[in-house]
Scaffold this active site. Structure first.
Site, PDB file in Angstrom:
ATOM      1  N   LYS A 183       5.486 -23.659  57.052  1.00 36.07           N
ATOM      2  CA  LYS A 183       6.416 -24.695  57.493  1.00 36.07           C
ATOM      3  C   LYS A 183       6.088 -26.039  56.801  1.00 36.07           C
ATOM      4  CE  LYS A 183       8.675 -21.863  60.091  1.00 36.07           C
ATOM      5  NZ  LYS A 183       8.031 -20.589  59.741  1.00 36.07           N
TER       6      LYS A 183
HETATM    7  C1  LIG Z   1      13.740 -20.270  62.142  1.00 36.42           C
HETATM    8  C2  LIG Z   1      12.433 -19.961  62.812  1.00 36.42           C
HETATM    9  N1  LIG Z   1      12.304 -20.190  64.116  1.00 36.42           N
HETATM   10  C3  LIG Z   1      11.152 -19.936  64.765  1.00 36.42           C
HETATM   11  C4  LIG Z   1      10.064 -19.398  64.117  1.00 36.42           C
HETATM   12  C5  LIG Z   1       8.816 -19.079  64.886  1.00 36.42           C
HETATM   13  O1  LIG Z   1       7.744 -19.886  64.492  1.00 36.42           O
HETATM   14  P1  LIG Z   1       6.249 -19.523  64.907  1.00 36.42           P
HETATM   15  O2  LIG Z   1       5.706 -18.606  63.865  1.00 36.42           O
HETATM   16  O3  LIG Z   1       5.524 -20.832  64.949  1.00 36.42           O
HETATM   17  O4  LIG Z   1       6.306 -18.887  66.250  1.00 36.42           O
HETATM   18  C6  LIG Z   1      10.150 -19.146  62.753  1.00 36.42           C
HETATM   19  C7  LIG Z   1       8.999 -18.588  62.032  1.00 36.42           C
HETATM   20  O5  LIG Z   1       9.009 -18.311  60.872  1.00 36.42           O
HETATM   21  C8  LIG Z   1      11.368 -19.421  62.085  1.00 36.42           C
HETATM   22  O6  LIG Z   1      11.504 -19.169  60.778  1.00 36.42           O
END
Ligand SMILES: Cc1ncc(COP(=O)(O)O)c(C=O)c1O
Length: 386
Positions: A183
């Site tokens: 991210k």
């Molecule tokens: C669009 C989106 N939302 C939510 C998430 C979830 O993130 P996390 O890995 O921090 O739970 C991701 C993870 O890649 C994502 O791409």
């Protein structure tokens, strides 16, 4: 072979490593003072709204749904062009995900489709913001206010984007961020939830730690089975250091996206993301193209393999959520959401991260051009007349 171009590569500098080592040496390594400092800095970043950190954006979304009291019998409207975590968390609460289609270019949730699917059981809208094209927050919140719905914004991909000059998270209802290593900034794993007031902040603190509430007599009680989602101080320290570097990461990511727009030219042509006007506050976590598969003699898998053979890593963002096994369980079929399906079938995520150089982008562009030139087929109509 030239140096591989990775899909993601977080930039952790020596100062951050030393700061994390200090936390490790301090003897207090799980949630404590650094979590509080990280939350205070995130709150400042989000227009002084309260923020609580957790172990992932997935956890943040789970807690957000619990905060809204969403459960069995409830419906949550969400976009089928997003990541699995979103419907997973809706289903985990016992609620029903109602998938709607996305805009064919921005990939953001189609708000007209949302309005059409609101019914008596609808409790919330859960949109995902796309890099380079935020959801129209004015239109989203006008609809939510009008229909008395909660909103849980999935802002995993857009930390640092601004809408009308204000950062995502500074306005709206519940907003979740991800600090996964691919991210815009990272705490190794981690996430944050922006909430509305001190009461909601208190409830997040309970929900992220077993559901435990402390009683006046020094004992504890649990009324709701909470999770175990507290972020350790070591991660919070890394996150705090990354937040300070976020503006630099974002400007490098913008420069890389601009380079893709300037240099990406293939024959047959791919569909690129919409190019935002300069200075409109968008950020670039990913750069996703659509392949012209109908004019190619190779599959998407073969295209990605050809890039991998040149040392270039790619991804698929994202599969069609209504067509995965979990989505189909709710009665969806191919053909229901055509924009999402066309994107899911032909999208390729090219590498874009702050550790890349403009030369790296040029290499990716040249490789795509070469592979597509080899794979080019005449349109079916032209072939038929030969
Ligand atoms: C669009 C989106 N939302 C939510 C998430 C979830 O993130 P996390 O890995 O921090 O739970 C991701 C993870 O890649 C994502 O791409």
């Amino acid at each position: 072979m030239k140096k591989p171009i990775k899909f993601a590569s977080p930039l952790i500098d020596e100062a951050t490593i030393a700061a994390a080592a200090d936390v490790l040496r301090s003897g207090h390594i799980t949630s404590g003072v650094w979590v509080e400092r990280f939350e205070a800095a995130l709150s400042e970043f989000c227009g002084a709204r309260p923020v609580r950190v957790v172990t992932s954006a997935t956890a943040a979304m789970e807690i957000a749904l619990q905060l809204c009291g969403i459960g069995r019998g409830d419906e949550v409207i969400t976009c089928a062009q997003s990541f699995f975590a979103v419907p997973n968390m809706i289903v985990k609460q016992g609620a029903t995900p109602v998938f709607v289609d996305c805009d064919p270019l921005t990939r953001n949730i189609d708000l007209a489709a949302v309005a059409a699917r609101i019914g008596p059981r609808t409790r919330a809208i859960m949109p995902t913001h796309w890099p380079g094209s935020l959801v129209d927050l004015d239109a989203l919140y006008a609809l939510a206010r009008d229909r008395k719905l909660r909103v849980i914004e999935d802002a995993a991909l857009v930390m640092g984007s601004t809408f009308n000059g204000r950062p995502v998270g500074a306005i709206g209802d519940l907003v979740s961020f991800s600090f996964h290593p691919n991210k815009n900034m990272t705490s190794i794993e981690g996430g944050a939830l922006v909430i509305n007031d001190a009461d909601e902040a208190k409830r997040v603190e309970v929900l992220r730690f077993h559901g435990i509430e402390r009683l006046a007599d020094g004992t504890r009680d649990v009324g709701f089975p909470g999770g175990k989602f507290n972020l350790p101080d070591v991660n919070a320290r890394i996150g705090l250091a990354q937040l300070e570097r976020l503006p630099g990461f974002l400007s490098q990511r913008r420069a890389l996206a601009e380079r893709y727009f300037a240099r990406f030219a293939t024959d047959p042509a791919c569909v690129l993301p919409p190019r935002p006007a300069a200075g409109d506050g968008q950020t670039w976590n990913m750069f996703c193209i659509l392949l012209p598969l109908e004019r190619m003699s190779m599959s998407r898998k073969a295209f990605r393999d050809a890039l991998a053979a040149r040392g270039i890593a790619t991804g698929v963002s994202y599969e069609a959520l209504h067509l995965c096994t979990l989505g189909r369980r709710f009665g969806y079929h191919r053909g229901d959401l055509p924009n999402t399906e066309r994107i899911a079938d032909s999208t390729v995520t090219l590498p874009l991260h702050a550790g890349m150089t403009l030369d790296d982008v040029d290499r990716v562009c040249a490789a795509c051009e070469e592979i597509l030139a080899e794979a080019r087929m005449e349109p079916a109509s032209a072939r038929a007349t030969q």
